[in-house]
Write an enzyme that holds these catalytic residues in place. Structure first.
Site, short mmCIF file in Angstrom:
data_model
loop_
_atom_site.label_atom_id
_atom_site.label_comp_id
_atom_site.label_asym_id
_atom_site.label_seq_id
_atom_site.Cartn_x
_atom_site.Cartn_y
_atom_site.Cartn_z
N ASP A 197 43.57 31.44 36.69
CA ASP A 197 43.60 31.69 35.26
C ASP A 197 44.79 31.04 34.57
O ASP A 197 45.88 30.95 35.13
CB ASP A 197 43.64 33.20 35.01
CG ASP A 197 42.29 33.84 35.30
OD1 ASP A 197 41.29 33.38 34.71
OD2 ASP A 197 42.22 34.76 36.13
N GLU A 208 31.52 39.80 32.01
CA GLU A 208 32.32 39.61 33.22
C GLU A 208 33.56 40.50 33.08
O GLU A 208 34.36 40.30 32.17
CB GLU A 208 32.71 38.13 33.29
CG GLU A 208 33.33 37.66 34.56
CD GLU A 208 33.77 36.19 34.46
OE1 GLU A 208 34.11 35.62 35.49
OE2 GLU A 208 33.79 35.60 33.36
#
Lengths: 249, 403
Positions: free
Chosen positions: A46, A35
């Site tokens: 995140d 990824e």
């Protein structure tokens, strides 16, 4: 048999050259897919580890175009591992949805993972149509607690891969497999034969083992970056080998 | 596309799927509640017996004479409890949060005003409270940190990114991702993912309703400063469908036109999808958020609420800007002529009036929304108006402290 692992890199982190080395060492360790995150100033899903890596990559002047160049160069040098691009809606929107898909195609990207683009936005629908035109997957990011009615809107019975967060929260926490998650997995399995990639909180071989009991692919995100911070990309290399099971150390 | 989430092409609910349910529940409960008399009565009761509404509309006689043009009125939102209009949407959101059986309120804050308003309402209504504030802002705005802590809130320093407002938003959003079962995020302006922009607009629109009633006629101009847009929409909404009323939003011109030195979204900003909504944002070429600057922390922001973005495109709201210097000078002019010290944010709207009112005929009326009072800006004002004596005062204060 090796564990099916999807590892996460941030284009341009820790540096552009080391990022490319990292891609190849991941390939050598036999990961199932990589990824590649295109860095953004405001990566809202995140946690602190990946946020900081985003900042460092942006500090290295990494742009969307340069991220594609990085992947393209790696492909030319022999990187064959499947790549999924992860980023946020604004990076895509700013680059242009068609351009983004065109570049993805040129770099032999398998699919896109865009966590902040829900199906009920016009941009999702435009991206979905464009992805179909270019033969790129648009991978839904699904989470425990989401309403079944929304699950169906992602057409999950026709997807090849589904990204599942282990928890409601941000990346970089501890792995917890709770009943809410198990319920969602069961629900998905009953209507879709897509491969399930489980992410958020998977770090150790034990986590991988736990994740692969319920999912097909274990996603290692913050874990790789934490190891890079202490042991550099050599450390990361050994770490990933341990997780894929290609070494028993 | 669910059109109720959008204003034209702006707005939406651009958040990860894990947060969708929280927002959908919030929208559903808000839509049910807002129509009920019980909710409206309770909100009105809080607004009048706890907050200080209606706030006065003051004819600025001296300023009007000085400028020699339009008749200037001041909607004095500085008279609200906690000193600015922010408490209007905090009270409203707290009532919605209680209906949702949430026990905890969280908020982001830049200068600390919205944090103080949220902590105040949390204390009054029995919620626990956590405020996220960039570490840099905490160091700049220590007095407000103390106030929030006195009010029982936990103030958490945000240590990532630029350690300012934008990062505090991000930290609060992450807290919500993890704790949405118990927690309501009190967003501090008419922005963010749906339903926040319309919900905060509704709670603020009491400002314009009061202006209309107090003036007992339609004004010709309504002027408000615009950061995210909560006080502006609050003042404008009542008059949106009144074509004769000109609506003017005043942005922060900062110190210059170069990106990074100001917070004027028009004409520099590009359309983007950031912080959960689609609107105009100040960005670099690659779609990363740009740095902004304003002397007024409440205007120092990359984005603008989606409804104002749409009203910009339709031309219904005109945008102008005032620089740091113009805002400072407006503080002084309003203080001396009317005995009202406006917040530096609100001073941007005052600066617009000072620049334009004199050019308008005397039979025109202009209402300035003075969204907050200037007490909070003491240190900034001192630095510009009396740095020498304040430096001595602060040095000596430190000495007195350490004794």
């Amino acid at each position: 048999m090796k564990n099916k692992i999807m590892t996460h890199v941030i284009a341009g982190y820790p540096t552009e050259i080391q990022c490319i080395k990292l891609l190849f060492s991941m390939q050598a360790a036999g990961v199932f897919a990589i990824e590649v995150q295109i860095p953004f100033s405001d990566p809202n899903a995140d946690g602190p580890t990946i946020m900081k890596a985003n900042d460092i990559a942006l500090g290295n002047a990494m742009t969307t175009r340069k991220s594609f160049e990085l992947i393209h160069r790696s492909r030319e040098k022999g990187l064959t591992t499947p790549i999924y691009i992860m980023s946020y809606a604004n990076k895509l929107f700013n680059f242009g949805i068609k351009n983004f898909c065109q570049e993805s195609k040129r770099c032999h990207v398998t699919g896109l993972i865009i966590p902040d683009l829900p199906f009920d936005s016009p941009e999702y629908q435009e991206l979905l149509t464009t992805c179909l035109d270019f033969g790129i997957e648009l991978v839904p990011v699904l989470s425990p607690g989401m309403a079944p009615s929304r699950l169906n809107k992602y057409d999950i019975n026709h997807q090849a891969l589904l990204y599942l967060t282990s928890t409601r929260g941000i990346t970089g926490k501890e792995l917890a497999i709770n009943t809410e998650l198990l319920k969602l997995v069961k629900k998905i399995r009953s209507i879709s034969s897509a491969q399930l990639a489980l992410g958020f909180g998977i770090r150790t071989p034990k986590d991988v083992e736990k994740a692969l009991k319920i999912a097909d692919i274990a996603v290692i995100g913050s874990g790789v970056i934490e190891v890079i911070q202490t042991g550099g990309i050599v450390g990361a290399n050994n770490y990933i080998k341990q997780l894929t099971g290609s070494t028993t150390s | 596309m669910d059109s109720s989430q959008y204003f034209g092409i702006y707005g939406g609910r651009y958040v990860p799927e894990m947060l969708q349910k929280t927002l959908i529940d919030l929208a559903r409960v808000y839509d049910q509640l807002k129509a009920t008399p019980a909710f409206q009565n309770e909100l009105r009761d809080l607004q009048t017996t706890y907050n200080n509404r209606p706030t006065p509309l003051t004819f600025a006689k001296n300023l009007t004479e000085k400028l020699g043009g339009a008749q200037i009125y001041l909607k004095n939102e500085g008279m609200n409890h906690t000193g600015a209009h922010k408490i209007n949407h905090c009270l409203g959101q707290a009532l919605v949060a209680r209906k949702l059986k949430k026990t905890r309120l969280i908020a982001e804050t830049g200068a600390g005003q919205h944090g103080v308003a949220t902590a105040t309402v949390a204390a009054k209504m029995g919620f626990s409270c956590t405020i996220y504030m960039g570490e840099v802002d905490m160091n700049r705005q220590r007095p407000n940190v103390l106030l929030m802590e006195l009010l029982g809130a936990k103030v958490i320093p945000v240590t990532f990114g630029s350690r300012t407002l934008k990062d505090a938003v991000s930290a609060a959003m992450k807290d919500l991702l993890e704790n949405s079962d118990t927690t309501h995020y009190v967003i501090g302006s008419a922005l963010g993912p749906d339903p926040y922009p319309r919900m905060n607009r509704d709670f603020q629109s009491i400002i314009g309703q009061e202006i209309h009633a107090q003036l007992s006629q339609l004004p010709d101009y309504v002027v408000a400063c615009v950061g995210g847009g909560s006080n502006a929409l609050g003042a404008f909404t009542e008059f949106i469908n009144e074509a004769t009323v000109q609506l003017i939003g005043v942005e922060a011109g900062g110190t210059g036109k170069q990106l990074g030195n100001h917070a004027t979204r028009f004409p520099d900003a590009k359309i983007g999808i950031i912080e959960g909504y689609k609107s105009y944002f100040l960005q670099d070429e690659d779609g990363n958020t740009a740095k902004t600057h304003s002397i007024a922390a409440g205007l120092d922001y990359i984005g603008i609420g989606p409804e104002l973005a749409s009203l910009h495109d339709s031309g219904r709201v005109q945008f102008s800007s005032a620089s740091d210097e113009e805002a400072l000078s407006a503080v002084k002019i309003l203080a001396e002529s009317e005995g009202i010290i406006p917040a530096l944010e609100s001073a941007h709207a005052v600066a617009y009036a000072i620049k334009t009112a004199g050019t308008l005929p005397k039979n025109k009326t202009m209402v300035i929304n003075v969204s907050g009072r200037g007490d909070k800006d003491l240190f900034t004002l001192a630095k510009h108006f009396d740095q020498k004596h304040f430096s001595i005062f602060l040095t000596e204060e430190v000495r007195r402290y350490e004794k």
